[in-house]
Enzyme design. Structure first.
Site, PDB file in Angstrom:
ATOM      1  N   ARG A   1      48.868  44.275  30.780  1.00 49.09           N
ATOM      2  CA  ARG A   1      47.925  43.548  31.727  1.00 49.09           C
ATOM      3  C   ARG A   1      46.629  43.473  30.780  1.00 49.09           C
ATOM      4  O   ARG A   1      46.091  42.316  30.770  1.00 49.09           O
ATOM      5  CB  ARG A   1      47.685  44.317  32.821  1.00 49.09           C
ATOM      6  CG  ARG A   1      46.481  43.997  33.747  1.00 49.09           C
ATOM      7  CD  ARG A   1      46.158  44.783  35.015  1.00 49.09           C
ATOM      8  NE  ARG A   1      45.775  45.928  34.663  1.00 49.09           N
ATOM      9  CZ  ARG A   1      45.600  46.787  35.709  1.00 49.09           C
ATOM     10  NH1 ARG A   1      45.716  46.572  36.788  1.00 49.09           N
ATOM     11  NH2 ARG A   1      45.139  48.108  35.442  1.00 49.09           N
TER      12      ARG A   1
ATOM     13  N   GLU B   1      41.214  42.788  48.376  1.00 45.51           N
ATOM     14  CA  GLU B   1      41.432  44.088  47.924  1.00 45.51           C
ATOM     15  C   GLU B   1      39.987  44.872  48.207  1.00 45.51           C
ATOM     16  O   GLU B   1      38.883  44.359  49.009  1.00 45.51           O
ATOM     17  CB  GLU B   1      41.699  44.191  46.340  1.00 45.51           C
ATOM     18  CG  GLU B   1      40.630  43.366  45.595  1.00 45.51           C
ATOM     19  CD  GLU B   1      40.919  43.286  44.038  1.00 45.51           C
ATOM     20  OE1 GLU B   1      41.673  44.132  43.629  1.00 45.51           O
ATOM     21  OE2 GLU B   1      40.274  42.733  43.348  1.00 45.51           O
TER      22      GLU B   1
ATOM     23  N   LYS C   1      41.279  41.726  34.425  1.00 45.52           N
ATOM     24  CA  LYS C   1      40.455  42.881  34.337  1.00 45.52           C
ATOM     25  C   LYS C   1      39.350  43.030  33.313  1.00 45.52           C
ATOM     26  O   LYS C   1      39.405  43.405  32.329  1.00 45.52           O
ATOM     27  CB  LYS C   1      41.181  43.965  34.207  1.00 45.52           C
ATOM     28  CG  LYS C   1      40.727  45.459  34.758  1.00 45.52           C
ATOM     29  CD  LYS C   1      41.809  46.260  35.018  1.00 45.52           C
ATOM     30  CE  LYS C   1      41.237  47.742  35.256  1.00 45.52           C
ATOM     31  NZ  LYS C   1      40.224  48.073  36.562  1.00 45.52           N
TER      32      LYS C   1
HETATM   33  N1  PMP Z   1      41.374  46.286  42.171  1.00 46.59           N
HETATM   34  C1  PMP Z   1      40.392  46.547  41.482  1.00 46.59           C
HETATM   35  C2  PMP Z   1      39.165  45.367  41.516  1.00 46.59           C
HETATM   36  C3  PMP Z   1      40.445  47.593  40.402  1.00 46.59           C
HETATM   37  O1  PMP Z   1      39.074  47.394  39.599  1.00 46.59           O
HETATM   38  C4  PMP Z   1      41.316  48.313  40.334  1.00 46.59           C
HETATM   39  C5  PMP Z   1      41.380  49.359  39.245  1.00 46.59           C
HETATM   40  N2  PMP Z   1      40.630  50.444  39.376  1.00 46.59           N
HETATM   41  C6  PMP Z   1      42.409  48.420  41.356  1.00 46.59           C
HETATM   42  C7  PMP Z   1      42.367  47.109  42.083  1.00 46.59           C
HETATM   43  C8  PMP Z   1      43.758  49.257  41.213  1.00 46.59           C
HETATM   44  O2  PMP Z   1      44.440  48.841  39.987  1.00 46.59           O
HETATM   45  P1  PMP Z   1      45.227  49.926  39.069  1.00 46.59           P
HETATM   46  O3  PMP Z   1      46.402  50.480  40.153  1.00 46.59           O
HETATM   47  O4  PMP Z   1      45.996  49.244  38.004  1.00 46.59           O
HETATM   48  O5  PMP Z   1      44.083  50.873  38.825  1.00 46.59           O
END
Ligand code: PMP
Length: 288
Positions: A50, A182, A149
């Site tokens: 990622r 989200e 990200k």
């Molecule tokens: N959405 C956002 C905006 C995030 O920053 C994160 C990570 N904290 C997630 C979803 C969850 O992703 P992950 O399970 O890879 O931590």
């Protein structure tokens, strides 16, 4: 605490980047939050993939290849004597001048911090978390893909500030069409009549690593799961709801916008998924 900084381990007090680093001046960079559980880095390869995809989207060249990044991440945990940790891996555009131009930044900055974990308070894992919907919309994929990200988290930070104004620790962000995207730092799932649904990345969700683990766990438990366009109504009227994230793990949601989810208690499917996740983190992963 020792920090990995551009190929060397330096003491925390020495771990400094320039005020001309475009990561600081413009939020120009990418990062990953990763977990170490009992000496195993959870889904390290997926995190690094990622990171590479985020960097590719920003046309940022990561100075290390996958194997080198993996070794540096594990080494950062080892030199700090950690067996459980939250790891922050950051690649910035590096030092440039005061203009935007990334091509005037010759060398990306790369650092890795392995630190202590801070989850939500335990009561929320036991009783559920009350969340709200905030007015700030999740940034449009046409402006900056939420699948990247990046170090520019201002959109999420505005959401987080609003959540706090409403007295909540986490909040749903809708996309510009009004569908659920989200939360500010977590993915969201709803359960209706035994089936799980979650917004697709195309609706503005990050492709969470924990989200991916939930898809695998649902398959293992034989619970149907699918991506769907979701409105707030779909969550208000869900039987169960939970959030996922590297820092949060899996946290049940008891309330959204003042409406109880189901009977307001963590549901049975959510609890089964939480248990399965606990089992997985201890066995899955890269040994440091
Ligand atoms: N959405 C956002 C905006 C995030 O920053 C994160 C990570 N904290 C997630 C979803 C969850 O992703 P992950 O399970 O890879 O931590």
């Amino acid at each position: 605490m020792k920090i990995y900084l551009d190929g060397k381990f330096v003491d925390e007090s020495e771990a400094k980047v320039s005020v001309f680093d475009h990561g600081l001046l413009y939020g120009d960079g990418v990062f990953e939050g990763i977990r170490l559980y009992g000496g195993n880095v959870f889904r390290l390869d997926e995190h690094l993939e990622r990171l590479e995809h985020s960097a590719k989207a920003l046309m940022l060249a990561i100075p290390l290849n996958r194997a080198e990044l993996s070794a540096a991440t594990c080494e950062t945990c080892r030199v700090n004597g950690l067996s459980d940790a939250y790891i922050r891996l950051v690649v910035t555009r590096g030092v440039g001048d005061l203009g935007l131009a990334p091509w005037l930044c010759p060398k990306p900055t790369l650092f890795i911090i392995a630190s202590r974990i801070s989850l939500y308070p335990q009561e929320h894992y036991d009783n559920g978390l009350a969340i709200v919907t905030v007015p700030t919309r999740r940034i449009s994929p046409a402006a900056l893909p939420p699948t990247v990200k990046s170090l520019n988290y201002l959109n999420n930070i505005l959401g987080k500030i609003e959540a706090r104004q409403f007295g909540a620790l986490e909040a749903i962000m809708l996309n510009d069409q009004g569908y659920v995207a989200e939360c500010t730092a977590d993915n969201i799932f709803a359960i209706h009549k035994g089936a799980i649904m979650t917004p697709a990345a195309s609706q503005g969700a990050l492709k969470g690593i924990t989200r991916g683990a939930v898809f695998d766990i649902a398959a293992e438990l034989g619970v149907p799961i699918r991506e769907a366009d979701m409105t707030r109504y779909d969550i208000w009227c869900a039987d169960e709801c939970f959030l996922t994230g590297t820092g949060a793990e899996i946290v049940p949601v008891s309330k959204l916008d003042g409406r109880l989810i189901g009977d307001g208690r963590p549901g049975t499917i959510t609890r089964d998924i939480m248990k399965a996740f606990r089992r997985r983190v201890l066995v899955e992963g890269t040994r440091i």
